[in-house]
Scaffold this active site. Structure first.
Site, PDB file in Angstrom:
ATOM      1  N   LYS A 174      32.357  34.887  29.673  1.00  0.00           N
ATOM      2  CA  LYS A 174      31.560  33.973  29.917  1.00  0.00           C
ATOM      3  C   LYS A 174      31.978  32.524  29.848  1.00  0.00           C
ATOM      4  CE  LYS A 174      26.926  32.088  29.470  1.00  0.00           C
ATOM      5  NZ  LYS A 174      27.568  30.803  29.775  1.00  0.00           N
ATOM      6  N   GLY A 226      34.016  25.971  21.302  1.00  0.00           N
ATOM      7  CA  GLY A 226      32.702  24.918  21.564  1.00  0.00           C
ATOM      8  C   GLY A 226      32.077  24.384  20.585  1.00  0.00           C
ATOM      9  N   SER A 227      30.986  23.801  20.666  1.00  0.00           N
ATOM     10  CA  SER A 227      30.466  23.039  19.490  1.00  0.00           C
ATOM     11  C   SER A 227      30.233  23.656  18.231  1.00  0.00           C
ATOM     12  CB  SER A 227      29.251  22.074  20.048  1.00  0.00           C
ATOM     13  OG  SER A 227      28.199  23.206  20.027  1.00  0.00           O
ATOM     14  N   THR A 228      30.264  23.063  17.154  1.00  0.00           N
ATOM     15  CA  THR A 228      29.808  23.605  16.127  1.00  0.00           C
ATOM     16  C   THR A 228      28.306  24.218  15.737  1.00  0.00           C
ATOM     17  OG1 THR A 228      31.418  22.026  14.715  1.00  0.00           O
ATOM     18  CG2 THR A 228      29.612  22.999  13.327  1.00  0.00           C
ATOM     19  N   GLY A 231      28.178  27.387  17.668  1.00  0.00           N
ATOM     20  CA  GLY A 231      29.024  28.115  16.774  1.00  0.00           C
ATOM     21  C   GLY A 231      27.998  28.710  15.754  1.00  0.00           C
ATOM     22  N   GLU A 248      36.492  28.497  17.270  1.00  0.00           N
ATOM     23  CA  GLU A 248      37.143  27.231  17.550  1.00  0.00           C
ATOM     24  C   GLU A 248      36.031  26.148  17.868  1.00  0.00           C
ATOM     25  OE1 GLU A 248      38.597  24.117  18.885  1.00  0.00           O
ATOM     26  OE2 GLU A 248      39.972  25.422  20.166  1.00  0.00           O
ATOM     27  N   CYS A 282      39.370  19.473  21.857  1.00  0.00           N
ATOM     28  CA  CYS A 282      39.007  19.544  20.631  1.00  0.00           C
ATOM     29  C   CYS A 282      39.559  18.930  19.498  1.00  0.00           C
ATOM     30  CB  CYS A 282      38.599  21.148  20.315  1.00  0.00           C
ATOM     31  SG  CYS A 282      37.188  22.007  21.332  1.00  0.00           S
ATOM     32  N   GLU A 380      32.111  12.928  16.823  1.00  0.00           N
ATOM     33  CA  GLU A 380      33.179  13.286  17.579  1.00  0.00           C
ATOM     34  C   GLU A 380      32.662  12.809  19.104  1.00  0.00           C
ATOM     35  OE1 GLU A 380      35.673  17.488  19.218  1.00  0.00           O
ATOM     36  OE2 GLU A 380      33.597  17.719  18.587  1.00  0.00           O
TER      37      GLU A 380
END
Length: 474
Positions: A174, A226-228, A231, A248, A282, A380
């Site tokens: 995806k 992707g983003s924390t 995640g 990651e 990242c 970030e």
């Protein structure tokens, strides 16, 4: 702007939905419609997983040699379509063709496919003492969900797809809702080589689709970049079926320049460490700590490099920096830069949008005289804005680098490798580079610590991460 090649149009035509049924995907720089992405549903996810699950046993049974041969053939196919893929990626994502950008990314796809095919993962003899014998082997998990980002959609997609396929898993992929067309084109090219249903795509801008994939009871492994925040949601969603995870996630990589560093020698490395893909990486260098004795010299050298790097439309040859991929990311960068200026940050270069170049362009920005606690330092930015912070002693710099709850990468810059290694050993990051930042190798494991995620990718460790360990005793 360059004309769009016929090959580009043919590639898009093969994979896009009809304009009435798909979601329009804009050119990141101009807003013109690139194509229309299919809009899949939760039911489509269930169908995709079922297809992949049905195909998996035969794919695993084919064996490593056969799978590796097909991955090598897939790499050849990617290279045969490289320019059309790069041009589509450039329009959709925004990154230029030249420099470490679209053509580079497509080339990396072929490199990582070949690396996954060639990496050896032999059975490991744990005990063999004449009385006892134990051997550790690895086999496929089943179906892997590969959920990718918009910043390096093709390369990171292959980082997930290639090892999973090599180990005998099938994959449901995806892509990000921002960059689906280039990933669909890549999957289409791969599926010209692979058996049916070994690699199945689903695309949608509906969050329920991604949530269903992460929580699906027949998914054995989720790989997510992707983003924390997302995640954490994937961790929660995958808990019901205990799917294995490789995450990651976000980072805020620190670089430390030691007082013996040569500013002129490191300036270009610092620049690309921070501004590759216009900062949308990242593991980019996102905050730079420079010793006070060479602070001004480093700023001058870095600014000189920044000022000669052309920014513009990605299909124009010679351009090496592009726009932010989407308006939401542009707004984040603009907010952080304006806040830093209001707090007394000194703009060395840039510091403002570049609307004359097109949509979502923000000038390459270096801001000096900031301190920890300023949002541009602590958050970030994921864009072309680098804060540079002065430090007095190395204890101060190490503490500053380690203080945030992220740890994807870090770097140390020095002419004394032993001194740099001593500092590197004290930094809490999954990878610490010396006199470089963000460079990756397909044989060298890569992953984060703290809130930057967990699990390793690349090389033999990456293969193990998409496999089920089995110990045979006796």
């Amino acid at each position: 702007m360059s004309d769009i090649h016929t090959a580009d149009d043919a590639l898009i035509a093969r994979i896009q939905a009809s304009p009435g049924s798909g979601r329009a995907i804009p050119d990141a720089a101009t807003g013109a419609i690139v194509g229309y992405a299919p809009e899949h549903t939760v039911t489509d996810v269930d169908t995709a997983v079922a297809r992949a699950a049905t195909a998996q046993p035969a794919w695993e049974e084919a064996g490593h040699a056969a799978r590796s041969a097909l991955l090598l053939a897939a790499a050849d196919a990617v290279e045969a379509h490289a320019e059309a893929l790069a041009r589509l990626l450039s329009r959709e994502q925004g990154k230029p063709l030249d420099g470490p950008n679209a053509r580079f990314e497509v080339g990396a796809c072929a490199t990582w496919l070949r690396a996954a095919a060639a990496t050896v993962l032999e059975p490991q003899v744990i005990v063999d003492d004449g009385t006892d014998y134990a051997e550790l082997t690895y086999r496929a998990l089943g179906v892997v969900a590969a959920i990718g980002p918009w910043n390096w959609p093709l390369m990171i997609g292959i980082w997930q797809i290639a090892p999973a396929l090599r180990m005998g898993n099938t994959v449901v992929v995806k892509p990000s809702e921002y960059t689906p067309l280039s990933v669909l084109a890549l999957v289409d090219i791969l599926n010209g080589v692979l058996p049916a249903d070994v690699l199945v795509p689903v695309t949608s801008g509906d969050r329920a689709v991604g949530a269903r994939l992460a929580a699906h009871p027949d998914i054995d492994k989720v790989m997510f970049t992707g983003s924390t925040a997302t995640g954490r949601k994937i961790v929660e969603a995958s808990g019901a079926n205990l799917a294995r995870l490789t995450l990651e996630l976000g980072g805020n990589d620190a670089g430390i320049v030691l007082p013996d560093a040569d500013p002129a020698a490191i300036a270009e490395g610092l620049f690309w460490g921070a501004f590759i893909n216009t900062g949308q990486t990242c593991a980019a260098l996102k905050r730079l700590y420079v010793h006070e004795s060479i602070y001004d010299e480093v700023l001058d050298a870095l600014a000189a490099v920044a000022e000669r790097m052309p920014m513009g439309y990605g299909l124009d040859e010679g351009t090496v920096l592009g726009p932010l991929q989407n308006p939401a990311q542009f707004a984040i960068v603009q907010r952080l830069v304006e806040d830093a200026k209001a707090r007394g940050g000194r703009v060395v270069v840039g510091g403002e949008p570049a609307p004359e170049l097109g949509a979502n362009f923000f000038r390459t920005t270096i801001i000096a005289d900031l301190a920890d606690g300023v949002p541009l330092v602590d958050e970030e930015q994921f864009g072309p804005a680098l804060p540079v912070i002065r430090y007095t002693d190395i204890e101060e710099a190490v503490a500053a680098a380690n203080r945030l709850d992220v740890g994807l990468g870090a770097s140390v810059w020095s002419t004394d490798r032993a001194a740099a290694r001593a500092v590197a050993a004290r930094l809490r990051a999954g990878t610490v580079w010396i006199n470089a930042h963000g460079t990756l190798h397909p044989k060298v494991p890569f992953g984060g610590v703290k809130s930057s995620g967990y699990g390793l990718e690349f090389g033999a460790e990456g293969l193990k991460a998409v496999a089920e360990p089995r110990v045979v005793n006796g």
